[in-house]
Design a protein around this motif. Structure first.
Motif, PDB file in Angstrom:
ATOM      1  N   ASN A 175      34.386 -11.957   6.764  1.00 61.19           N
ATOM      2  CA  ASN A 175      34.558 -11.120   5.574  1.00 61.19           C
ATOM      3  C   ASN A 175      35.851 -11.427   4.825  1.00 61.19           C
ATOM      4  OD1 ASN A 175      36.434  -9.665   7.330  1.00 61.19           O
ATOM      5  ND2 ASN A 175      36.277  -8.011   5.863  1.00 61.19           N
ATOM      6  N   ASN A 176      36.730 -12.221   5.427  1.00 61.27           N
ATOM      7  CA  ASN A 176      37.992 -12.561   4.765  1.00 61.27           C
ATOM      8  C   ASN A 176      37.863 -13.711   3.764  1.00 61.27           C
ATOM      9  OD1 ASN A 176      39.689 -11.979   7.899  1.00 61.27           O
ATOM     10  ND2 ASN A 176      39.348 -10.534   6.236  1.00 61.27           N
ATOM     11  N   TRP A 177      36.814 -14.506   3.887  1.00 58.22           N
ATOM     12  CA  TRP A 177      36.695 -15.651   2.964  1.00 58.22           C
ATOM     13  C   TRP A 177      35.525 -15.549   1.997  1.00 58.22           C
ATOM     14  CZ3 TRP A 177      32.408 -18.848   2.955  1.00 58.22           C
ATOM     15  CH2 TRP A 177      31.619 -18.900   4.117  1.00 58.22           C
ATOM     16  N   ILE A 178      34.636 -14.580   2.203  1.00 55.18           N
ATOM     17  CA  ILE A 178      33.457 -14.485   1.337  1.00 55.18           C
ATOM     18  C   ILE A 178      33.126 -13.028   1.030  1.00 55.18           C
ATOM     19  CG2 ILE A 178      31.870 -14.501   3.316  1.00 55.18           C
ATOM     20  CD1 ILE A 178      29.867 -16.061   1.636  1.00 55.18           C
ATOM     21  N   SER A 179      32.717 -12.761  -0.202  1.00 51.52           N
ATOM     22  CA  SER A 179      32.096 -11.469  -0.518  1.00 51.52           C
ATOM     23  C   SER A 179      30.926 -11.737  -1.460  1.00 51.52           C
ATOM     24  CB  SER A 179      33.087 -10.483  -1.151  1.00 51.52           C
ATOM     25  OG  SER A 179      33.423 -10.871  -2.470  1.00 51.52           O
ATOM     26  N   THR A 180      29.909 -10.874  -1.394  1.00 47.68           N
ATOM     27  CA  THR A 180      28.731 -11.050  -2.243  1.00 47.68           C
ATOM     28  C   THR A 180      28.488  -9.794  -3.068  1.00 47.68           C
ATOM     29  OG1 THR A 180      27.139 -10.236  -0.604  1.00 47.68           O
ATOM     30  CG2 THR A 180      27.696 -12.583  -0.501  1.00 47.68           C
ATOM     31  N   TYR A 213      37.637 -16.745  -1.204  1.00 47.91           N
ATOM     32  CA  TYR A 213      39.008 -16.232  -1.261  1.00 47.91           C
ATOM     33  C   TYR A 213      40.031 -17.175  -0.620  1.00 47.91           C
ATOM     34  CZ  TYR A 213      36.676 -11.919  -2.556  1.00 47.91           C
ATOM     35  OH  TYR A 213      35.913 -10.989  -3.207  1.00 47.91           O
ATOM     36  N   PRO A 214      41.284 -17.106  -1.127  1.00 51.04           N
ATOM     37  CA  PRO A 214      42.378 -17.905  -0.551  1.00 51.04           C
ATOM     38  C   PRO A 214      42.942 -17.254   0.715  1.00 51.04           C
ATOM     39  CG  PRO A 214      43.167 -16.676  -2.460  1.00 51.04           C
ATOM     40  CD  PRO A 214      41.718 -16.339  -2.306  1.00 51.04           C
ATOM     41  N   MET A 215      43.134 -18.081   1.739  1.00 47.82           N
ATOM     42  CA  MET A 215      43.505 -17.588   3.073  1.00 47.82           C
ATOM     43  C   MET A 215      44.942 -17.974   3.417  1.00 47.82           C
ATOM     44  SD  MET A 215      40.543 -16.339   4.035  1.00 47.82           S
ATOM     45  CE  MET A 215      40.328 -16.375   5.794  1.00 47.82           C
ATOM     46  N   PHE A 216      45.629 -17.061   4.059  1.00 45.01           N
ATOM     47  CA  PHE A 216      47.040 -17.238   4.438  1.00 45.01           C
ATOM     48  C   PHE A 216      47.222 -18.367   5.457  1.00 45.01           C
ATOM     49  CE2 PHE A 216      50.329 -16.060   7.594  1.00 45.01           C
ATOM     50  CZ  PHE A 216      51.464 -16.092   6.794  1.00 45.01           C
ATOM     51  N   ALA A 217      46.430 -18.367   6.518  1.00 45.36           N
ATOM     52  CA  ALA A 217      46.584 -19.377   7.589  1.00 45.36           C
ATOM     53  C   ALA A 217      45.793 -20.630   7.235  1.00 45.36           C
ATOM     54  CB  ALA A 217      46.092 -18.804   8.916  1.00 45.36           C
ATOM     55  N   GLU A 218      46.438 -21.778   7.377  1.00 42.78           N
ATOM     56  CA  GLU A 218      45.784 -23.040   6.996  1.00 42.78           C
ATOM     57  C   GLU A 218      44.504 -23.277   7.793  1.00 42.78           C
ATOM     58  OE1 GLU A 218      48.193 -26.546   6.644  1.00 42.78           O
ATOM     59  OE2 GLU A 218      49.846 -25.414   5.751  1.00 42.78           O
ATOM     60  N   ASN A 219      44.521 -22.955   9.106  1.00 45.09           N
ATOM     61  CA  ASN A 219      43.310 -23.234   9.888  1.00 45.09           C
ATOM     62  C   ASN A 219      42.172 -22.259   9.576  1.00 45.09           C
ATOM     63  OD1 ASN A 219      44.105 -20.960  11.393  1.00 45.09           O
ATOM     64  ND2 ASN A 219      44.516 -22.096  13.269  1.00 45.09           N
ATOM     65  N   ASP A 241      35.532 -18.735  -7.481  1.00 47.20           N
ATOM     66  CA  ASP A 241      36.327 -19.422  -6.456  1.00 47.20           C
ATOM     67  C   ASP A 241      37.817 -19.220  -6.740  1.00 47.20           C
ATOM     68  OD1 ASP A 241      37.530 -21.151  -4.687  1.00 47.20           O
ATOM     69  OD2 ASP A 241      36.115 -22.788  -5.027  1.00 47.20           O
ATOM     70  N   TYR A 242      38.452 -18.411  -5.912  1.00 49.78           N
ATOM     71  CA  TYR A 242      39.890 -18.123  -6.071  1.00 49.78           C
ATOM     72  C   TYR A 242      40.763 -18.994  -5.157  1.00 49.78           C
ATOM     73  CZ  TYR A 242      38.114 -13.920  -8.390  1.00 49.78           C
ATOM     74  OH  TYR A 242      37.461 -13.041  -9.233  1.00 49.78           O
ATOM     75  N   ALA A 254      30.268  -9.583   7.219  1.00 49.62           N
ATOM     76  CA  ALA A 254      30.300  -9.872   5.787  1.00 49.62           C
ATOM     77  C   ALA A 254      29.007  -9.330   5.184  1.00 49.62           C
ATOM     78  CB  ALA A 254      30.434 -11.372   5.545  1.00 49.62           C
ATOM     79  N   GLU A 255      29.134  -8.329   4.324  1.00 51.83           N
ATOM     80  CA  GLU A 255      27.944  -7.661   3.773  1.00 51.83           C
ATOM     81  C   GLU A 255      27.247  -8.563   2.748  1.00 51.83           C
ATOM     82  OE1 GLU A 255      29.854  -3.500   2.723  1.00 51.83           O
ATOM     83  OE2 GLU A 255      31.224  -5.198   2.903  1.00 51.83           O
ATOM     84  N   ILE A 256      25.918  -8.550   2.772  1.00 45.77           N
ATOM     85  CA  ILE A 256      25.142  -9.316   1.808  1.00 45.77           C
ATOM     86  C   ILE A 256      24.515  -8.360   0.790  1.00 45.77           C
ATOM     87  CG2 ILE A 256      23.300 -11.008   1.464  1.00 45.77           C
ATOM     88  CD1 ILE A 256      25.819 -11.981   3.095  1.00 45.77           C
ATOM     89  N   PHE A 257      24.982  -8.455  -0.449  1.00 44.29           N
ATOM     90  CA  PHE A 257      24.468  -7.633  -1.551  1.00 44.29           C
ATOM     91  C   PHE A 257      23.698  -8.477  -2.569  1.00 44.29           C
ATOM     92  CE2 PHE A 257      27.772  -4.791   0.042  1.00 44.29           C
ATOM     93  CZ  PHE A 257      27.178  -3.544  -0.092  1.00 44.29           C
ATOM     94  N   LEU A 258      23.551  -9.765  -2.323  1.00 46.73           N
ATOM     95  CA  LEU A 258      22.902 -10.656  -3.277  1.00 46.73           C
ATOM     96  C   LEU A 258      21.460 -10.240  -3.538  1.00 46.73           C
ATOM     97  CD1 LEU A 258      24.164 -14.026  -1.751  1.00 46.73           C
ATOM     98  CD2 LEU A 258      24.931 -13.043  -3.923  1.00 46.73           C
TER      99      LEU A 258
END
Length: 310
Positions: A79-84, A93-99, A124-125, A303-307
């Motif tokens: 849920n930290n990298w995608i939302s629908t 979304y942009p993430m703090f940790a490189e990995n 795409d942010y 990660a919730e799917i609302f599509l």
């Protein structure tokens, strides 16, 4: 438009462990390498049992297997990298940790399409990472989809300007504040908003004690009350047991559940349980390894799917 969904994307881990890039300290790093396999096995067992619990009550779970390479110890928290969103938009979304940036996988978007969902547009942010600016999805941003409000506790992982940009793009009203927790006698920003706050369709669970600024606290309460939410307040100790990290979902039959970990459920008092159960049934499972090593809980795993459907 709905605040809750009956379809959830979850990622089954293959290299789960304490992520050295997100942990503040890890003095045992060399030692725990021996135990990583055991930690991952335990996390997989917790994950599988949790998925079964959700499926048993009629929630649709799309499970994607993580890949051994590249190394993504936190892939269990998609849920930290995608939302629908119900207009067919998907956000990255942009993430703090490189990995953690390696968790964003094109094939996962294809899996959603294979499951009959339509992706019309991708916001795409992720280029913000180049400027050291982050906004970690629905970890950083709590959406009230009905009332078009977005709540965000600012932190190194939640940038104010980018949050406002997101709100403009998706037509949400931004509610900005700072939430802190006690760390070795100091007040430090909570890394994700969804650790201290959960917004359901008729209620909100929130750790008001974490919002030190009285004006900010009053502002949030005003917004929630004006939107008809019953406020269920939790303590900082309960928050530390992941009682803020909950997600409301529904079954295919329309029955509503508030999903949380066993630790979160056990931390609640009788009055809080009664307040929650006026609106939803509680569904909880043991996530001890995932919580201890990953620092995230039930809500982070979903990660919730609302599509819209094709």
């Amino acid at each position: 438009m709905s605040q809750i969904t009956n379809t959830i994307l979850m990622v089954r881990p293959v290299n789960f462990r304490m992520n050295e890039q997100t942990a503040v300290n890890n003095y045992f790093q060399e030692d725990i390498d021996i135990l990583n396999e055991a930690v991952n096995t335990k996390a997989q067992r917790e994950f599988d049992a949790f998925v079964e619990k959700l499926r048993a009550v009629g929630v649709n779970i799309i499970v994607v297997e993580d890949t051994p390479s590249p190394d993504t110890p936190d892939s269990i928290f998609p849920n930290n990298w995608i939302s629908t969103h119900d207009d067919g938009t998907l956000a990255l979304y942009p993430m703090f940790a490189e990995n953690r940036r390696n968790e964003r996988r094109e094939d996962i978007l294809e899996v959603l399409e294979e499951n009959g969902f339509r992706i019309d547009n991708v916001m795409d942010y992720t280029s913000a990472e180049e400027e050291g600016v982050f906004l970690e999805g629905t970890g950083s941003v709590i959406l009230d989809r009905i009332n078009r409000k977005a709540y965000c506790a600012l932190s190194p992982r939640a940038d104010e300007d980018l949050f406002i940009e997101f709100c403009e793009d998706f037509e949400y009203f931004p509610v900005i504040f700072t939430a802190n927790q006690d760390v070795d006698g100091q007040r430090k920003p909570i890394y994700h908003t969804n650790v201290m706050m959960c917004v359901g369709d008729d209620f909100a669970v929130i750790c008001l004690d974490s919002i030190d600024d009285k004006k900010e606290r009053k502002n949030i309460l005003t917004h929630l009350k004006n939107d008809g939410k019953e406020i269920i307040s939790i303590s900082e100790i309960q928050m530390n047991n992941f009682a803020g990290n909950m997600l409301q979902v529904e079954s295919n039959e329309g029955k509503k559940y508030l999903v949380m970990s066993e630790a979160a459920h056990k931390s609640l008092n009788e009055g809080q349980v009664k307040a929650i159960e006026k609106y939803v049934s509680i569904l909880s499972g043991n996530l001890e390894t995932i919580e201890t090593c990953g620092g995230g809980s039930a809500r982070c795993m979903m990660a919730e799917i609302f599509l819209p459907k094709k």
